[in-house]
Scaffold this active site. Structure first.
Site, PDB file in Angstrom:
ATOM      1  CB  CYS A   5      -1.887   9.252  -2.703  1.00  0.00           C
ATOM      2  SG  CYS A   5      -2.637  10.403  -3.873  1.00  0.00           S
ATOM      3  N   GLY A  40      -8.843  11.616  -1.673  1.00  0.00           N
ATOM      4  CA  GLY A  40      -9.213  10.443  -0.872  1.00  0.00           C
ATOM      5  C   GLY A  40      -8.769  10.522   0.572  1.00  0.00           C
ATOM      6  CB  THR A  41      -5.512  11.021   2.291  1.00  0.00           C
ATOM      7  OG1 THR A  41      -5.023  12.060   1.437  1.00  0.00           O
ATOM      8  CG2 THR A  41      -4.875   9.697   1.884  1.00  0.00           C
ATOM      9  CG  HIS A  67      -2.227  17.241   1.860  1.00  0.00           C
ATOM     10  ND1 HIS A  67      -1.111  16.582   2.306  1.00  0.00           N
ATOM     11  CD2 HIS A  67      -2.469  16.769   0.619  1.00  0.00           C
ATOM     12  CE1 HIS A  67      -0.686  15.740   1.361  1.00  0.00           C
ATOM     13  NE2 HIS A  67      -1.497  15.835   0.325  1.00  0.00           N
ATOM     14  CG  ASP A  85      -6.801  16.236  -5.177  1.00  0.00           C
ATOM     15  OD1 ASP A  85      -7.094  15.916  -6.335  1.00  0.00           O
ATOM     16  OD2 ASP A  85      -6.638  15.419  -4.250  1.00  0.00           O
TER      17      ASP A  85
HETATM   18  O1  PYC Z   1      -6.441  11.716  -2.994  1.00  0.00           O
HETATM   19  O2  PYC Z   1      -5.383  11.361  -1.121  1.00  0.00           O
HETATM   20  C1  PYC Z   1      -5.525  11.956  -2.164  1.00  0.00           C
HETATM   21  C2  PYC Z   1      -4.569  13.030  -2.523  1.00  0.00           C
HETATM   22  C3  PYC Z   1      -3.539  13.514  -1.781  1.00  0.00           C
HETATM   23  C4  PYC Z   1      -2.940  14.539  -2.525  1.00  0.00           C
HETATM   24  C5  PYC Z   1      -3.617  14.642  -3.700  1.00  0.00           C
HETATM   25  N1  PYC Z   1      -4.614  13.723  -3.681  1.00  0.00           N
END
Ligand code: PYC
Length: 334
Positions: free
Chosen positions: A90, A255-256, A223, A250
């Protein structure tokens, strides 16, 4: 069960919550974070549910538990917890966790400005900048990211045909770009994104069923990323809204998701190694991302992405889960 107290530090990364469990998390065997993730989900998932779901959390709640790393080349182990489960990786969670760990003195880097993290998806290096006791920016050098399936046509009941890409950046994303039945992010409210996303996720999962070629424990479209190239900030390259769990969008640029998005764009010739990519979130916050290098994942072309962002710590939260509370395990309205 007796009452159990967790010492949590609450923060947010560019608007998305990060609840870091610094004390009281379950003791897990000396094993890789990938194995500990499985053990936690099997034996201790109530901890995640109690801390992420209402009434102690909420639909968008996300966080982490700190562990000593198993790998000798890492300084901190991170287990991600959120309403949807335990993610392999994450991005916003890493930026928030590193900020909390440094500002609260929970980790001492071997070398100032750098940390090596063990997460379930592998090793993630970070660099950070501090001003006094505060962390200004964290940059994650994320795991290899790749486009898993291109131009997948699905029929979404009630919406019609969508053509999506499935890309991996630590989780598998269905990426929906503007097209006939999606006119861009300005055309859908947050409530509409929450309504359509689970249906899109289900039909894309049924069509692709992605499994990571190097770790078959990482599988499934978790996602949905709705994107367009019409950001509100002039510095931003593109914007996105990522749906996860049952009801969450989000608030950070993800990030991912940004890693998956860069892998998709590189694979389609719309971004190159060395390029900067500034990703804007649904609330207008930004991650400063880069395609650091080319890579391969089980022989497939991939990239090594980096993501720069900030987090702010706002609370110390001593949470007791008391079995006398009929709602001790938490609940979610879906
Ligand atoms: O920032 O990777 C991320 C992330 C995954 C789900 C919510 N944020």
């Amino acid at each position: 069960m007796t009452p159990h107290t967790f010492l949590c530090i609450d923060a947010h990364t560019c608007g998305n919550p990060v609840r870091v469990v610094a004390g009281g998390g379950p003791i897990l065997p000396h094993a890789s974070m990938a194995d500990r993730r499985q053990i936690f989900l099997r034996d201790h998932d109530w901890v995640r549910e109690a801390l992420m779901f209402e009434p102690r959390g909420h639909d968008v709640m996300s966080g982490s538990i700190l562990y000593p790393p198993f790998r000798e080349d890492c300084e901190l182990g991170i287990l991600f917890i959120e309403t949807s489960g335990c993610l392999p990786m994450c991005g916003h969670g890493t930026i928030g966790t590193v900020t909390v760990a440094l500002e609260e003195g929970l980790v001492t880097p071997r070398e100032e400005g750098r940390l090596a993290l063990e997460v379930p998806a592998g090793r993630v290096d970070v660099t950070f900048q501090r001003s006094g006791r505060f962390v200004d920016e964290v940059r994650i050098y994320n795991i290899a990211s790749y486009l898993h399936a291109a131009d997948v046509s699905v029929t979404v009941p009630g919406l019609g045909e969508l053509v999506v890409d499935v890309s991996y950046g630590g989780n598998f994303y269905a990426i929906v770009e503007p097209q006939k039945n999606f006119a861009g992010l300005s055309s859908m409210s947050a409530a509409e994104l929450v309504r359509w996303s689970p249906i899109v996720r289900e039909v894309v999962e049924a069509a692709v069923r992605p499994v990571h070629p190097e770790d078959n424990r990482i599988r499934g479209v978790s996602h949905v990323m709705w994107v367009d190239d019409a950001p509100r900030n002039t510095e931003a390259t593109a914007r996105n809204a990522v749906f996860y769990g049952e009801k969450a969008i989000d608030r950070s640029p993800c990030g991912t998701g940004s890693s998956a998005r860069m892998a998709q764009r590189v694979a389609k010739g719309r971004l190159s190694v060395g390029d900067r990519f500034v990703h804007e979130s649904i609330i207008g916050t930004m991650f400063d991302c880069r395609v650091e290098a080319a890579a391969t994942v089980a022989g497939r072309p991939a990239i090594m992405p980096s993501i720069g962002g900030w987090a702010r710590v706002f609370g110390q939260n001593r949470i007791t889960v008391d079995p006398r509370d009929p709602l001790w395990r938490g609940f979610q309205l879906v």
